[in-house]
Design an enzyme around this catalytic site. Sequence first.
Site, PDB file in Angstrom:
ATOM      1  N   ASP B 206       0.841  -1.189   0.000  1.00  0.00           N
ATOM      2  CA  ASP B 206       0.000   0.000   0.000  1.00  0.00           C
ATOM      3  C   ASP B 206       0.882   1.246   0.000  1.00  0.00           C
ATOM      4  O   ASP B 206       2.097   1.167   0.121  1.00  0.00           O
ATOM      5  CB  ASP B 206      -0.993  -0.034   1.168  1.00  0.00           C
ATOM      6  CG  ASP B 206      -2.381   0.407   0.681  1.00  0.00           C
ATOM      7  OD1 ASP B 206      -2.452   1.212  -0.271  1.00  0.00           O
ATOM      8  OD2 ASP B 206      -3.392  -0.067   1.247  1.00  0.00           O
ATOM      9  N   HIS B 296       1.016   4.612  -7.679  1.00  0.00           N
ATOM     10  CA  HIS B 296      -0.128   4.739  -6.776  1.00  0.00           C
ATOM     11  C   HIS B 296      -0.415   6.225  -6.630  1.00  0.00           C
ATOM     12  O   HIS B 296       0.455   6.984  -6.237  1.00  0.00           O
ATOM     13  CB  HIS B 296       0.212   4.103  -5.417  1.00  0.00           C
ATOM     14  CG  HIS B 296      -0.948   4.082  -4.480  1.00  0.00           C
ATOM     15  ND1 HIS B 296      -1.522   2.918  -4.040  1.00  0.00           N
ATOM     16  CD2 HIS B 296      -1.652   5.077  -3.924  1.00  0.00           C
ATOM     17  CE1 HIS B 296      -2.537   3.205  -3.234  1.00  0.00           C
ATOM     18  NE2 HIS B 296      -2.645   4.524  -3.158  1.00  0.00           N
ATOM     19  N   LYS B 336     -15.381   2.011  -3.846  1.00  0.00           N
ATOM     20  CA  LYS B 336     -15.596   2.912  -2.716  1.00  0.00           C
ATOM     21  C   LYS B 336     -15.053   4.315  -2.960  1.00  0.00           C
ATOM     22  O   LYS B 336     -15.347   5.230  -2.211  1.00  0.00           O
ATOM     23  CB  LYS B 336     -14.948   2.312  -1.460  1.00  0.00           C
ATOM     24  CG  LYS B 336     -13.416   2.331  -1.498  1.00  0.00           C
ATOM     25  CD  LYS B 336     -12.793   1.781  -0.221  1.00  0.00           C
ATOM     26  CE  LYS B 336     -11.269   1.755  -0.344  1.00  0.00           C
ATOM     27  NZ  LYS B 336     -10.601   1.153   0.792  1.00  0.00           N
TER      28      LYS B 336
END
Lengths: 309, 486, 130
Positions: B206, B296, B336
Amino acid sequence: MTTLDTTMPGAATPETAVPAKLDLAAMYRESEIGPLLAELDRDLIGLQPVKNRIREIAAYLLVTKARRELGLEASTPTLHMAFTGNPGTGKTTVALRMAGILHRLGYVRKGHLVSVTRDDLVGQYIGHTAPKTKEVLKRAMGGVLFIDEAYYLYRPENEKDYGQEAIEILLQVMENQRDDLVVILAGYADRMQTFFSANPGFRSRIAHHIDFPDYSDDELFHIAELIAEKEGYRFDEGAKAAMRDYIIARRSQSDFANARSIRNAFDRARLRQAIRLFDAGGTVDADALSTITAEEIRSSRVLSVATGK
Amino acid sequence: MTVQEKTPIDPKKRYSAGVLKYAQMGYWDGDYVPKDTDILALFRITPQEGVDPIEAAAAVAGESSTATWTVVWTDLLTACDSYRAKAYKVEPVPGQPGQYFCWVAYDIILFEEGSIVNLAASIIGNVFSFKPLKAARLEDMRFPPAYIKAFKGPPTGIVVERERLEKYGRPLLGATIKPKLGLSGKNYGRVVYEGLTGGLDFTKDDENINSQPFMHWRDRFLYCMEGVMKATADTGEVKGHYLNITAGTMEEMYRRADFAKQLGSVVIMVDLVIGWTAIQSIAEWCRANDMILHMHRAGHGTYTRQKNHGISFRVITKWLRLAGVDHLHTGTAVGKLEGDPMTVQGYYNVCRETKNEVDLPRGIFFEQDWCDIRKVMPVASGGIHAGQMHQLLHLFGDDVVMQFGGGTIGHPMGIQAGAVANRVAMETMVLARNEGRDIMAEGPEILRNAAKWCKPLEAALATWGAVTFDYASTDTSDFVPTASVS
Amino acid sequence: MKITQGAFSFLPELTDAQIAAQVEYALGQGWAVSIEVTDDPHPRNCYWEMWGMPMFGLKDAAGVMTELKAARATRPQSYIRLNAFDSTRGWETIRLSFIVNRPDVEPGFHLDRVEEQGRVQRYAIRRKSA
């Protein structure tokens, strides 16, 4: 990303009950072969025997389709054909329409026509022929393979001829993959006869023969007028008479090729018209630009030889 | 050339000391026809009360090129007409009172070749804090071929990535390791292994996994690669883990990238917050080392999300394609995170098309020829699950990485089962679509049928089948089909 | 083990009708289908043996299915895959690839390790013998 909107073979097809009755006329309408037959009638001059045969075959295919739907027939019928006749009698054109008819009746999946001659099938050295023939067959699958002058595949005078290899592959596919393609063999009637005698395997796999007669003089004249009209030209009275004379003279020559010879004659006449207008100089109107005169036909070598000039 | 010829403004007024309106200074030219070599920008501006929109547009053009707040005689030492950006069109934004679209053209001489940071400093350097504007947003840009060719673009690109991985004709599958913080290297590598051997193509660090006390970066790299290689041997498929090399300095990032390469990783990852210079530098390194570069987009939401102020993500996407990244998170539309489906498709098209045509519903205001620069693989990540497979495939097609993090690791039967569920859902949907089935209509049924022979998929559908994130998007494209666009 | 290369390895083995439908899809996109065969499905073995050239110009899946039948008859215990190649500018690569034949027993791979300094492992993937 585009998606296909037709049902694919992999998609689930539910079992349907066998109907008791079928409406042949409705099947004919739904198949939409009517317009194809009408087009054939319209586009091809004469050839009445051929048109009759095609109607017969279309009717047979429709009835066979109905018989299969009622469960009276299980296997795929043999549909391979032989088109015999002299050059320029419309064999390729009819083959194209036949592919359309077979497609609309569901006998071939895609309905395209792959037209080949010996050179496309037979190789030059050992191991060359099988891949060539197979490649052509694969491209034709889903449609119709039209082999013009098919007898050239067979050359008995040369026992090492690779044509035999192509013949064997063709026969195998014609027998085992009748669902996948229809083969039409074409050529001169007499030479096809000889070819079939020497290759009984082909004869037994051909379901339909169509003989293409030579065009009459009147039909050829009509064809000439039609070609001119399509190209935006017209024959004046003198040219019409000359064209009739030309047809008679041309027919007696050994390389006469029916409609094809007329097409070539028109192309040459058009060139001569151009040079005539060019040499004359001055102004021209639309009428002059589209008129073919006797001079353009009469100056053909065919007529000058015939009249001894 | 005389001053008179250089500028349409009366030179006596133009260069006398004092404050002039920007429009009068030559930053507005309603008759200007953009040159093929110009860089074009479309801003959405909200002028302060009483500020004329044309003057506001001219101020944007001025502040993003040569102007300052007052007249300077030193302009006369330059070919200042060509350096002035020109606002050439202003239109009210349909349905948004007080907002205007303004089009600005910049001469190519204003920009250094091959430098996104220079572009950014010019176009967004000053103008967004400018007082006469309440708000401003950079909506879209158009770059001329000469400018495009000054960049090297993605080091790998979709085509070469697929050839390296030997994976064709289907989306790629990924998952972000969760929980994102706290796992030790050994436990973390376990999740990598389970996900990949179960059927994922990639797993992912992440954005904030760097080198914290619970897991130092070197430990993470070693355990992750153990998982990757074991899974490769188990499945016979090439696998990868996006090793996040983001660090405090470029020197440290290179050190981590080199170690990833030494271990045989096919891919490394950085966060958008490392900045444009660092992105272009690491893209250079990836090009030199045959490495896929995963981007990212951490932090983008701070300036991309609000429609009236900031930068549209489509502009960021364009800059990143030039700067050179191979993977880019571009939204899911159904998950989301923020994103109207059409707007998100616009970002995908910017990533993947050879040439973008004007497409107002998708927010594409300019035609853009990418001059054969490689294609970026978009990544759909954030709150998506197997039950949405038909929607995802319909929206985004084959060339996308679908990241199911929670949807893999949270599977009730375990991580491997989670991976299997996602892979089966994806393969079965691709197969059905290729067969010509209408997956938007039949998708749920196609999934239910596959669930009959695939227990993990059955469990996944039972767990998440009803989960949707159905909130109104804040960033929709304000367009009217009839709007004239140049 | 079951090697999971290709687009459809997680599904039950495709029937010939399903394979033909995928070929139809590929032909509909204008892609040329080719067949490749190998006994060494190592993940880095990208050059499988070509079963003839890519089949350009096909209109119908039957041509591919005919060749596939021949390939299976000759190499029943090998891996066989179909590739669909897109020659349009900017792609010029395979756009779909899937396995259509596998050996009865798939031996799988060993992961060999060599220890190096600093806990680094050198990995090699080696095919197990059948």
